[in-house]
Design an enzyme around this catalytic site. Structure first.
Site, mmCIF file in Angstrom:
data_model
loop_
_atom_site.group_PDB
_atom_site.id
_atom_site.type_symbol
_atom_site.label_atom_id
_atom_site.label_comp_id
_atom_site.label_asym_id
_atom_site.label_seq_id
_atom_site.Cartn_x
_atom_site.Cartn_y
_atom_site.Cartn_z
ATOM 1 N N LYS A 33 3.472 -4.051 10.852
ATOM 2 C CA LYS A 33 2.059 -4.258 11.423
ATOM 3 C C LYS A 33 2.545 -4.656 12.949
ATOM 4 O O LYS A 33 3.643 -5.405 13.112
ATOM 5 C CB LYS A 33 1.165 -5.132 10.843
ATOM 6 C CG LYS A 33 -0.140 -5.005 10.948
ATOM 7 C CD LYS A 33 -0.726 -4.086 10.414
ATOM 8 C CE LYS A 33 -2.321 -3.766 10.825
ATOM 9 N NZ LYS A 33 -2.960 -2.832 9.834
ATOM 10 N N THR A 56 -10.033 8.555 3.286
ATOM 11 C CA THR A 56 -10.070 7.574 2.540
ATOM 12 C C THR A 56 -11.255 7.603 1.609
ATOM 13 O O THR A 56 -11.197 7.321 0.259
ATOM 14 C CB THR A 56 -10.256 6.219 3.323
ATOM 15 O OG1 THR A 56 -9.124 6.205 4.267
ATOM 16 C CG2 THR A 56 -10.273 5.026 2.724
ATOM 17 N N LYS A 116 0.855 -1.190 0.046
ATOM 18 C CA LYS A 116 -0.144 -0.065 0.008
ATOM 19 C C LYS A 116 0.988 1.237 0.022
ATOM 20 O O LYS A 116 0.645 2.115 -0.879
ATOM 21 C CB LYS A 116 -0.856 -0.018 1.254
ATOM 22 C CG LYS A 116 -1.781 1.168 1.137
ATOM 23 C CD LYS A 116 -2.898 1.203 2.476
ATOM 24 C CE LYS A 116 -4.041 0.418 2.201
ATOM 25 N NZ LYS A 116 -5.038 0.571 3.124
HETATM 26 P P1 NAD Z 1 -16.507 1.815 10.507
HETATM 27 O O1 NAD Z 1 -16.359 0.844 11.680
HETATM 28 O O2 NAD Z 1 -16.491 3.094 10.768
HETATM 29 O O3 NAD Z 1 -17.495 1.327 9.404
HETATM 30 C C1 NAD Z 1 -17.735 0.075 9.251
HETATM 31 C C2 NAD Z 1 -19.294 0.249 8.883
HETATM 32 O O4 NAD Z 1 -19.730 -1.157 8.257
HETATM 33 C C3 NAD Z 1 -19.989 0.141 9.842
HETATM 34 O O5 NAD Z 1 -21.292 1.070 9.959
HETATM 35 C C4 NAD Z 1 -20.729 -1.481 10.190
HETATM 36 O O6 NAD Z 1 -22.127 -1.267 10.905
HETATM 37 C C5 NAD Z 1 -20.685 -1.727 8.818
HETATM 38 N N1 NAD Z 1 -20.558 -3.328 8.633
HETATM 39 C C6 NAD Z 1 -19.758 -4.157 9.349
HETATM 40 N N2 NAD Z 1 -20.266 -5.374 9.031
HETATM 41 C C7 NAD Z 1 -21.091 -5.313 7.927
HETATM 42 C C8 NAD Z 1 -21.687 -6.064 7.092
HETATM 43 N N3 NAD Z 1 -21.432 -7.472 7.274
HETATM 44 N N4 NAD Z 1 -22.780 -5.638 6.202
HETATM 45 C C9 NAD Z 1 -22.944 -4.488 6.145
HETATM 46 N N5 NAD Z 1 -22.126 -3.632 6.878
HETATM 47 C C10 NAD Z 1 -21.439 -3.964 7.701
HETATM 48 O O7 NAD Z 1 -15.051 1.262 9.754
HETATM 49 P P2 NAD Z 1 -14.107 2.159 8.591
HETATM 50 O O8 NAD Z 1 -13.162 2.973 9.434
HETATM 51 O O9 NAD Z 1 -15.371 2.876 7.746
HETATM 52 O O10 NAD Z 1 -13.709 0.949 7.600
HETATM 53 C C11 NAD Z 1 -14.245 0.067 6.920
HETATM 54 C C12 NAD Z 1 -13.304 -0.724 6.327
HETATM 55 O O11 NAD Z 1 -12.449 -0.204 5.325
HETATM 56 C C13 NAD Z 1 -12.476 -1.826 6.904
HETATM 57 O O12 NAD Z 1 -12.193 -2.759 6.388
HETATM 58 C C14 NAD Z 1 -11.158 -1.033 7.186
HETATM 59 O O13 NAD Z 1 -10.058 -1.812 7.405
HETATM 60 C C15 NAD Z 1 -11.020 -0.452 5.787
HETATM 61 N N6 NAD Z 1 -10.351 0.621 5.821
HETATM 62 C C16 NAD Z 1 -10.374 1.944 6.313
HETATM 63 C C17 NAD Z 1 -9.654 2.901 6.267
HETATM 64 C C18 NAD Z 1 -10.030 4.259 7.084
HETATM 65 O O14 NAD Z 1 -9.477 5.234 6.689
HETATM 66 N N7 NAD Z 1 -10.744 4.255 8.021
HETATM 67 C C19 NAD Z 1 -8.702 3.068 5.438
HETATM 68 C C20 NAD Z 1 -8.425 1.836 4.640
HETATM 69 C C21 NAD Z 1 -9.421 0.978 4.794
#
Ligand code: NAD
Length: 372
Positions: free
Chosen positions: A79, A151, A67
């Site tokens: 990590k 993001t 990444k």
């Molecule tokens: P978050 O916890 O803020 O949001 C995740 C959302 O997904 C929540 O609303 C939850 O209710 C929902 N959810 C969980 N399981 C679900 C399912 N099975 N079906 C439908 N909805 C579901 O997390 P985030 O920070 O938004 O991260 C989301 C994903 O993106 C993760 O995989 C994380 O690793 C990845 N990610 C995040 C970032 C970042 O900047 N936050 C950067 C790169 C990757």
């Protein structure tokens, strides 16, 4: 586990170091995997979880190498995992995190960041102990990436570049977002600014659909009140599982890994998949999407906005500089990957891995101990 077992994990890129940390006085058990530092000191999250295997940590560290290299950051990948329940009392957590920070004081080629089970406060404790961490609170020069939607902003940039490769024009395109959290809601917002219409969204409790468009601000308000997207008035509630089959142009996974699999991927009707979550599709699902002409922009190209922001923060940059860096880097890398995939008739993910690993290898050639 024998030493031979540990070296089974290694290939020509890494990991450079697997460090086992134990501090019985406070019950600290942790591991740090520094995968590769050819491009610079490694940035990677510190996760707190009750159980993560060394192998998993090695895989997560490699994902960070790719990444960071794909985003052309002067940082390698790493990590770390602290074994523990992230829901433990705050005072216990602070002791563990501060002890972890002291243990990695001399591991100067590792810069920790927030991950599952840790946050900006945890990063502030680490910075307080050893003077380095990213993802800090604003008061310490941090750029709060989930608050500014780093993001989500990057995902909208990737979608814009993907227009000419997928045939999906953002103006008037329809969007379904799986997981209306930090990534999903900001992506919906930034894509709406480019003319897309959010027609379906889900969270763990269910999903909503409205072909005329969902009110993004209302959804954000519901989530801020701790409610589900299902409670949106005037929209049709559907099963979370049915989000995959919604008739739309763009499908954006922003929840969990492996949500697109061999057994469900053929239900997708979208022409463009923007990978907001990490590893949202299995290898077989990626192949099937490619075979059906669905363009899938790989996670570590499209969702790198967060780590780009972390790197800008580390180098003393501002929020404005972070947005500029995200726009420039994600646009350039998405184009490079999609052009390579098109020319070579390759999967976008394979092209992305080739782009990232060739950058790492070129950086390795510039190091002292390289093989010609
Ligand atoms: P978050 O916890 O803020 O949001 C995740 C959302 O997904 C929540 O609303 C939850 O209710 C929902 N959810 C969980 N399981 C679900 C399912 N099975 N079906 C439908 N909805 C579901 O997390 P985030 O920070 O938004 O991260 C989301 C994903 O993106 C993760 O995989 C994380 O690793 C990845 N990610 C995040 C970032 C970042 O900047 N936050 C950067 C790169 C990757």
């Amino acid at each position: 586990m024998t030493m031979k077992d540990i070296f089974e994990f290694a290939d020509e890129i890494g990991p450079a170091k697997i460090v086992h940390i134990s501090e019985p006085a406070v019950g600290l058990k942790a591991i740090v995997v520094i995968d590769n530092v050819a491009t610079g000191p490694a940035i990677g999250g510190t996760r707190m979880a009750p159980d993560v295997s060394v192998e998993e940590c090695v895989g997560l560290a490699r994902a960070m190498t790719f990444k960071n290299a794909a985003a052309s950051l002067p940082h390698g990948g790493a990590k770390s995992v602290i074994l523990g329940n992230p829901a433990m009392p705050r005072s216990d957590k602070e002791v563990l995190i501060r002890a972890f920070a002291c243990a990695i004081r001399d591991l100067t080629e590792y810069i920790p960041g927030p991950d599952m089970g840790t946050n900006e406060t945890a990063m502030a404790w680490i910075r307080d102990e050893i003077g380095r961490a990213v993802g800090l609170p604003r008061e310490l020069g941090g750029i709060p990436l989930d608050e500014i939607g780093a993001t989500g902003f990057g995902l909208a940039i990737a979608a814009e570049v993907a227009e000419e490769f997928s045939g999906v024009k953002l103006r008037g395109a329809t969007l379904a977002v799986q997981g209306f959290g930090a990534v999903g809601r900001h992506a919906a917002h930034y894509l709406a600014k480019k003319g897309t219409k959010l027609i379906a969204a889900s969270d763990t409790k269910g999903a909503v659909f409205d072909a005329n468009g969902l009110d993004i601000d209302e959804l954000v308000k519901l989530k801020a009140e701790g409610k589900s997207v299902r409670e949106l008035k005037g929209a049709k509630a559907i099963d979370a599982d049915d989000l995959i089959g919604v008739e739309c142009d763009i499908w954006l996974p922003a929840a969990r890994p492996d949500v697109l699999r061999e057994d469900n991927v053929d239900r997708l009707k979208a022409r463009l998949v923007l990978q907001g979550a990490n590893i949202p599709a299995t290898a077989e699902a990626e192949k099937r999407m490619h075979a059906r002409g669905i363009l899938s922009v790989p996670d570590f190209i499209a969702n790198a906005g967060g780590v780009i922001t972390a790197a800008v923060e580390y180098h003393g940059g501002t929020e404005r500089a972070a947005f500029d860096a995200i726009a420039e880097k994600i646009a350039a890398n998405t184009r490079a990957v999609l052009e390579m995939a098109k020319t070579k008739h390759a999967l976008p993910r394979d092209a992305a891995v080739e782009l990232a690993s060739s950058r790492v290898r070129r950086a390795m050639q510039l190091r002292r101990w390289h093989r010609a």
